[in-house]
Structure formats: C-alpha cells, structure tokens
Design an enzyme around this catalytic site. Structure first.
Site, PDB file in Angstrom:
ATOM      1  N   ILE A  65      -8.521 -27.370  23.417  1.00 39.31           N
ATOM      2  CA  ILE A  65      -9.591 -28.110  22.745  1.00 39.31           C
ATOM      3  C   ILE A  65     -10.793 -28.265  23.672  1.00 39.31           C
ATOM      4  CG2 ILE A  65      -8.778 -30.419  23.443  1.00 39.31           C
ATOM      5  CD1 ILE A  65      -9.286 -31.229  20.421  1.00 39.31           C
ATOM      6  N   CYS A  66     -11.982 -28.291  23.087  1.00 35.55           N
ATOM      7  CA  CYS A  66     -13.223 -28.581  23.814  1.00 35.55           C
ATOM      8  C   CYS A  66     -14.032 -29.525  22.930  1.00 35.55           C
ATOM      9  CB  CYS A  66     -13.979 -27.306  24.187  1.00 35.55           C
ATOM     10  SG  CYS A  66     -14.589 -26.365  22.772  1.00 35.55           S
ATOM     11  N   ARG A  67     -15.334 -29.447  22.986  1.00 34.83           N
ATOM     12  CA  ARG A  67     -16.149 -30.357  22.170  1.00 34.83           C
ATOM     13  C   ARG A  67     -16.148 -29.941  20.697  1.00 34.83           C
ATOM     14  NH1 ARG A  67     -21.673 -31.016  20.475  1.00 34.83           N
ATOM     15  NH2 ARG A  67     -22.213 -33.214  20.446  1.00 34.83           N
TER      16      ARG A  67
END
Length: 116
Positions: A65-67
């Site tokens: 996951i990231c932004r």
C-alpha cells in the site's frame, strides 16, 4: 511484468484480520498516519531491505500500500518479479483505507492520524 498483470485488490476486499500490509510511503507520510501492524519500507529502500523482506511471510499474500496505489503497484511488480513474496497491490492506497473507515495510528503524540 505488464502493469495489467499486477495482482490488485481493493481496501474493501482486504481481510480485516491477519492481512500482512507493507507500506511503501515515505517516512513523513508513515509518521502522519498508517495502518496498525503494517510494515514500513519506503519504495526506494526495498532493494536494500532484503533482511526485512525475508521476515515477511511466504505462505500468504503481502498487501502493498502507498497513498493512492501508484508506488505500491511498482513495488508489487518488483517484489513479484524478484520472487521475494506473493505481493498484491492495494488499489486506492491509504486514501481508500481512510475512506473505508479502517483504523489509523500515527507516530506523533497527541495528534490525530491523517493520510498525507
């Protein structure tokens, strides 16, 4: 690996318990707000983090996951190509995580967690 072949899931499809979450955002983003129990390795540090990556389970998917999903897609592609883990990109990233009402914590005492 072609971007259309990147394994992807949505936040709403993630297991609510027992999921291994790898957050590849930068340190300031992580400190402001992250998922409880997530592992933090910034995208640029992945190639040098083989010891940390070796600690991730190899018997179930690792959700990356990231932004919003761009960096995590690149990380997922790299992790799967390297054969390090069974990585799955989380579409919509931490923004979707927050929208879905999933729990957040931060590294700043007394501050409300937020997704940068």
């Amino acid at each position: 690996m072609n971007p259309a072949e990147i394994p992807t899931t949505s936040v709403s499809e993630l297991p609510t318990e027992g999921a291994v979450l790898l957050d590849v955002r930068e340190a300031d983003e992580w400190a402001a707000g992250h998922a409880p129990g997530a592992v933090h390795i910034p995208l640029g540090d992945l190639p040098a983090s083989t010891d940390q990556l070796a600690e991730l389970p190899d018997d179930r998917p690792v959700y990356v996951i990231c932004r919003t999903g761009g960096r995590s897609a690149r990380a997922t592609m790299w992790l799967n190509s390297a054969g390090l883990v069974e990585a799955v990109n989380v579409a919509g990233g931490m923004k979707s995580w927050q929208t879905e009402g999933r729990p957040l914590e931060c590294d700043h005492d007394g501050a409300e967690p937020e997704v940068l």
